[in-house]
Design a protein around this motif. Sequence first.
Motif, PDB file in Angstrom:
ATOM      1  N   GLU A   1       0.830  -1.206   0.000  1.00 22.07           N
ATOM      2  CA  GLU A   1       0.000   0.000   0.000  1.00 22.07           C
ATOM      3  C   GLU A   1       0.865   1.256   0.000  1.00 22.07           C
ATOM      4  O   GLU A   1       0.509   2.267  -0.616  1.00 22.07           O
TER       5      GLU A   1
ATOM      6  N   LYS B   1       1.896   1.980  -3.486  1.00 21.88           N
ATOM      7  CA  LYS B   1       0.799   2.589  -4.252  1.00 21.88           C
ATOM      8  C   LYS B   1       0.667   4.075  -3.934  1.00 21.88           C
ATOM      9  O   LYS B   1       0.483   4.909  -4.830  1.00 21.88           O
ATOM     10  N   THR B   2       0.769   4.408  -2.645  1.00 21.86           N
ATOM     11  CA  THR B   2       0.683   5.811  -2.236  1.00 21.86           C
ATOM     12  C   THR B   2       1.837   6.623  -2.821  1.00 21.86           C
ATOM     13  O   THR B   2       1.641   7.740  -3.312  1.00 21.86           O
TER      14      THR B   2
ATOM     15  N   LEU C   1       3.498   5.949  -5.514  1.00 24.97           N
ATOM     16  CA  LEU C   1       3.270   6.074  -6.957  1.00 24.97           C
ATOM     17  C   LEU C   1       2.345   7.247  -7.256  1.00 24.97           C
ATOM     18  O   LEU C   1       2.592   8.046  -8.180  1.00 24.97           O
ATOM     19  N   ASP C   2       1.272   7.353  -6.479  1.00 19.17           N
ATOM     20  CA  ASP C   2       0.329   8.458  -6.681  1.00 19.17           C
ATOM     21  C   ASP C   2       1.004   9.805  -6.443  1.00 19.17           C
ATOM     22  O   ASP C   2       0.799  10.766  -7.192  1.00 19.17           O
TER      23      ASP C   2
ATOM     24  N   TYR D   1       9.257  -2.754   0.132  1.00 15.91           N
ATOM     25  CA  TYR D   1       8.303  -3.790  -0.273  1.00 15.91           C
ATOM     26  C   TYR D   1       9.024  -5.004  -0.847  1.00 15.91           C
ATOM     27  O   TYR D   1       8.701  -6.157  -0.523  1.00 15.91           O
TER      28      TYR D   1
END
Length: 218
Positions: free
Chosen positions: A17, A20-21, A23-24, A55
């Motif tokens: 997660e 993903k954060t 990346l945004d 990760y």
Amino acid sequence: MSDAAQPTAAEVRAAAEAVKTALDRHLAAVESRSGEDDPAVYEAFNQLAAAAEAYDELLYDRYDEVTPFEIPSAEDAPPYTGPEEPSALSVLIRRDYAVAEPQRLLAHAQRIEAADDEGSGASGTVHGALGLLFGEFEPDEIASRHKEFGLEEGDSTLWVTVSDEPAEPGEWLEAPFDEADAQRVVCRFDVSAVFDDGPEDDPVPDLDEDLEPLDADR
């Protein structure tokens, strides 16, 4: 790695997660960048790289799987914008340690203090012992003998940056690292466990063997 030391599935999921954060955030920084060398994009890039590395490590430890992510190389550093013929340079060094064996550290500090006729009693606390240790030995010697002193190495980095002219005496002493500019780095050397795929270091010798004498050969 033992089962007890393995990360949990929840920890791996949390790391995913975080990627993903990151990346945004990186995409948002790119979309709103103010120019080719926007520092916000560079910072978001580093945060994404760090999240991906974390990760990747947890995924491997838990599931013995890897990702296609790679640690950024020196080529990914921001472009150099310093003077073509610099007349001054600064060497910026950071070394991180963990106090892995407080008793070993305290034993060394007590020996240092015992050699001083005016001992302050600082060797009785960890923070006092650290002050005695770094007051007695050069940082390079501590780096080479850190296990002997009960310390465990973390990440370290050395930056060589250039300036237009030498700083005035005392000019930066209050905040020596505040003006570090990644775009004026001519070379850097990074050491981190994320680069180390080799076997673990040899165990530290027994304390009794290690403490006699202070000036033993390195």
